[in-house]
Design a protein around this motif. Structure first.
Motif, mmCIF file in Angstrom:
data_model
loop_
_atom_site.group_PDB
_atom_site.id
_atom_site.type_symbol
_atom_site.label_atom_id
_atom_site.label_comp_id
_atom_site.label_asym_id
_atom_site.label_seq_id
_atom_site.Cartn_x
_atom_site.Cartn_y
_atom_site.Cartn_z
ATOM 1 N N PHE A 147 0.818 -1.211 0.000
ATOM 2 C CA PHE A 147 0.000 0.000 0.000
ATOM 3 C C PHE A 147 0.852 1.262 0.000
ATOM 4 N N LEU A 148 2.009 1.221 0.628
ATOM 5 C CA LEU A 148 2.911 2.367 0.570
ATOM 6 C C LEU A 148 3.373 2.616 -0.862
ATOM 7 N N ASP A 149 3.611 1.530 -1.603
ATOM 8 C CA ASP A 149 4.005 1.671 -3.005
ATOM 9 C C ASP A 149 2.860 2.251 -3.835
ATOM 10 N N LEU A 150 1.624 1.859 -3.528
ATOM 11 C CA LEU A 150 0.466 2.358 -4.270
ATOM 12 C C LEU A 150 0.304 3.868 -4.135
ATOM 13 N N ILE A 151 0.638 4.409 -2.948
ATOM 14 C CA ILE A 151 0.457 5.854 -2.731
ATOM 15 C C ILE A 151 1.735 6.645 -3.019
ATOM 16 N N GLY A 152 2.704 5.976 -3.638
ATOM 17 C CA GLY A 152 3.893 6.683 -4.097
ATOM 18 C C GLY A 152 5.070 6.690 -3.149
ATOM 19 N N PHE A 153 5.091 5.777 -2.175
ATOM 20 C CA PHE A 153 6.210 5.675 -1.236
ATOM 21 C C PHE A 153 6.789 4.259 -1.275
ATOM 22 N N PRO A 154 7.485 3.919 -2.363
ATOM 23 C CA PRO A 154 8.048 2.560 -2.459
ATOM 24 C C PRO A 154 9.150 2.349 -1.425
ATOM 25 N N VAL A 155 9.030 1.269 -0.663
ATOM 26 C CA VAL A 155 10.033 0.918 0.338
ATOM 27 C C VAL A 155 10.517 -0.488 0.032
ATOM 28 N N SER A 156 11.741 -0.597 -0.434
ATOM 29 C CA SER A 156 12.283 -1.907 -0.788
ATOM 30 C C SER A 156 13.768 -1.942 -0.448
ATOM 31 N N TYR A 157 14.110 -2.732 0.555
ATOM 32 C CA TYR A 157 15.493 -2.892 0.986
ATOM 33 C C TYR A 157 15.803 -4.381 1.096
ATOM 34 N N GLU A 158 16.994 -4.766 0.603
ATOM 35 C CA GLU A 158 17.431 -6.153 0.753
ATOM 36 C C GLU A 158 18.233 -6.341 2.042
ATOM 37 N N SER A 159 18.832 -5.264 2.529
ATOM 38 C CA SER A 159 19.521 -5.286 3.816
ATOM 39 C C SER A 159 19.626 -3.849 4.304
ATOM 40 N N ILE A 160 20.123 -3.660 5.508
ATOM 41 C CA ILE A 160 20.258 -2.315 6.062
ATOM 42 C C ILE A 160 21.201 -1.491 5.189
ATOM 43 N N GLY A 161 20.704 -0.349 4.713
ATOM 44 C CA GLY A 161 21.519 0.522 3.874
ATOM 45 C C GLY A 161 21.666 0.063 2.440
ATOM 46 N N GLU A 162 20.879 -0.920 2.023
ATOM 47 C CA GLU A 162 20.962 -1.427 0.641
ATOM 48 C C GLU A 162 19.582 -1.388 -0.012
ATOM 49 N N PRO A 163 19.182 -0.222 -0.537
ATOM 50 C CA PRO A 163 17.876 -0.130 -1.207
ATOM 51 C C PRO A 163 17.864 -0.956 -2.483
ATOM 52 N N ALA A 164 16.664 -1.438 -2.836
ATOM 53 C CA ALA A 164 16.532 -2.268 -4.044
ATOM 54 C C ALA A 164 15.331 -1.799 -4.855
ATOM 55 N N PRO A 165 15.433 -0.600 -5.473
ATOM 56 C CA PRO A 165 14.310 -0.076 -6.259
ATOM 57 C C PRO A 165 14.030 -0.889 -7.519
ATOM 58 N N GLU A 166 14.979 -1.754 -7.897
ATOM 59 C CA GLU A 166 14.805 -2.559 -9.119
ATOM 60 C C GLU A 166 13.854 -3.736 -8.916
ATOM 61 N N ASN A 167 13.443 -3.987 -7.672
ATOM 62 C CA ASN A 167 12.547 -5.117 -7.398
ATOM 63 C C ASN A 167 11.106 -4.769 -7.774
ATOM 64 N N ARG A 168 10.859 -4.709 -9.074
ATOM 65 C CA ARG A 168 9.530 -4.374 -9.583
ATOM 66 C C ARG A 168 9.155 -5.356 -10.697
ATOM 67 N N SER A 169 7.857 -5.497 -10.926
ATOM 68 C CA SER A 169 7.363 -6.385 -11.987
ATOM 69 C C SER A 169 6.213 -5.694 -12.716
ATOM 70 N N ASN A 170 6.000 -6.130 -13.943
ATOM 71 C CA ASN A 170 4.871 -5.631 -14.732
ATOM 72 C C ASN A 170 3.868 -6.762 -14.883
ATOM 73 N N ILE A 171 2.715 -6.618 -14.230
ATOM 74 C CA ILE A 171 1.666 -7.636 -14.269
ATOM 75 C C ILE A 171 0.407 -7.039 -14.873
ATOM 76 N N PHE A 172 -0.004 -7.577 -16.022
ATOM 77 C CA PHE A 172 -1.188 -7.095 -16.740
ATOM 78 C C PHE A 172 -1.119 -5.588 -16.987
ATOM 79 N N GLY A 173 0.087 -5.118 -17.309
ATOM 80 C CA GLY A 173 0.256 -3.705 -17.615
ATOM 81 C C GLY A 173 0.456 -2.804 -16.419
#
Length: 219
Positions: A147-173
């Motif tokens: 839900f944070l991603d839906l409202i424009g606040f993507p939070v994705s970290y693989e470890s402390i201090g290591e953001p992972a904005p590339e963890n995205r997918s395209n599903i049905f457009g």
């Protein structure tokens, strides 16, 4: 009620799959569970030496640490030495060492600490119940991440201090965030969600609830 040592054992188990709680120092990954193992291992050896000095029996689970465990340990050592020999000069040689260390931690060191410092079967069940209960809560936190991603606040970290904005997918457009909660990579959450929910139901002596099955399918 759990004492301090038993609580530390609980958190050691809890942090094993929660790879977000990792501090990376160059090529070295210090997970919180690894730090706790380093703290608890000397305590476990001290506990054994104390038992020996008082001529008390040492209670270590003989069902887990049996002849098959010894064979597995020998096989793991042989595999590690063989891999180190063949991949010593290659780029992923560090991964061989780290993967082997993680295996020995999970299969031998952590069970050794668990059965040594928590000899009571009743306390062992309490710890396991709490671990999977807390892990289930961390799984549910992925909904907040969505839900944070839906409202424009993507939070994705693989470890402390290591953001992972590339963890995205395209599903049905639709471009959506691949959920990971605190489990590190999205594939880790996807791999662990079924064991976490199943173990919760086993420890509670019940079937999986319908909403849990639906949640597993959605994640």
């Amino acid at each position: 009620k759990l004492n301090i040592i038993e609580r530390l054992v609980l958190f050691t188990f809890l942090f094993v799959p929660l790879k977000f709680f990792t501090i990376k120092l160059g090529s070295i990954s210090l997970t919180f569970s690894r730090i706790l193992i380093i703290v608890l291992l000397p305590i476990a050896f001290f506990y054994i030496l104390k038992k020996i000095s008082y001529n008390n029996p040492i209670r270590i689970n003989s069902i887990y640490f049996n002849n098959y465990a010894i064979l597995l340990f020998i096989y793991a050592i042989f595999s590690y030495l063989l891999a180190s020999l063949f991949y010593n000069d290659l780029d992923f040689s560090n991964r061989v060492h780290l993967s082997s260390l993680s295996f020995f931690e999970s299969m031998f060191l952590l069970p050794f600490i668990f059965y040594t410092l928590v000899p009571s079967p009743k306390k062992q069940i309490i710890i396991l119940k709490k671990v999977f209960k807390y892990l289930k809560i961390f799984v549910y936190l992925s909904v907040l991440q969505f839900f944070l991603d839906l409202i424009g606040f993507p939070v994705s970290y693989e470890s402390i201090g290591e953001p992972a904005p590339e963890n995205r997918s395209n599903i049905f457009g639709f471009d959506i965030l691949r959920l990971s909660s605190f489990f590190g990579e999205p594939r880790d959450l996807a791999t662990l969600i079924i064991p976490i929910f199943v173990m919760n139901s086993i420890l509670d002596n019940r079937y999986l609830r319908n909403y849990e099955i639906l949640f597993i399918l959605l994640i």
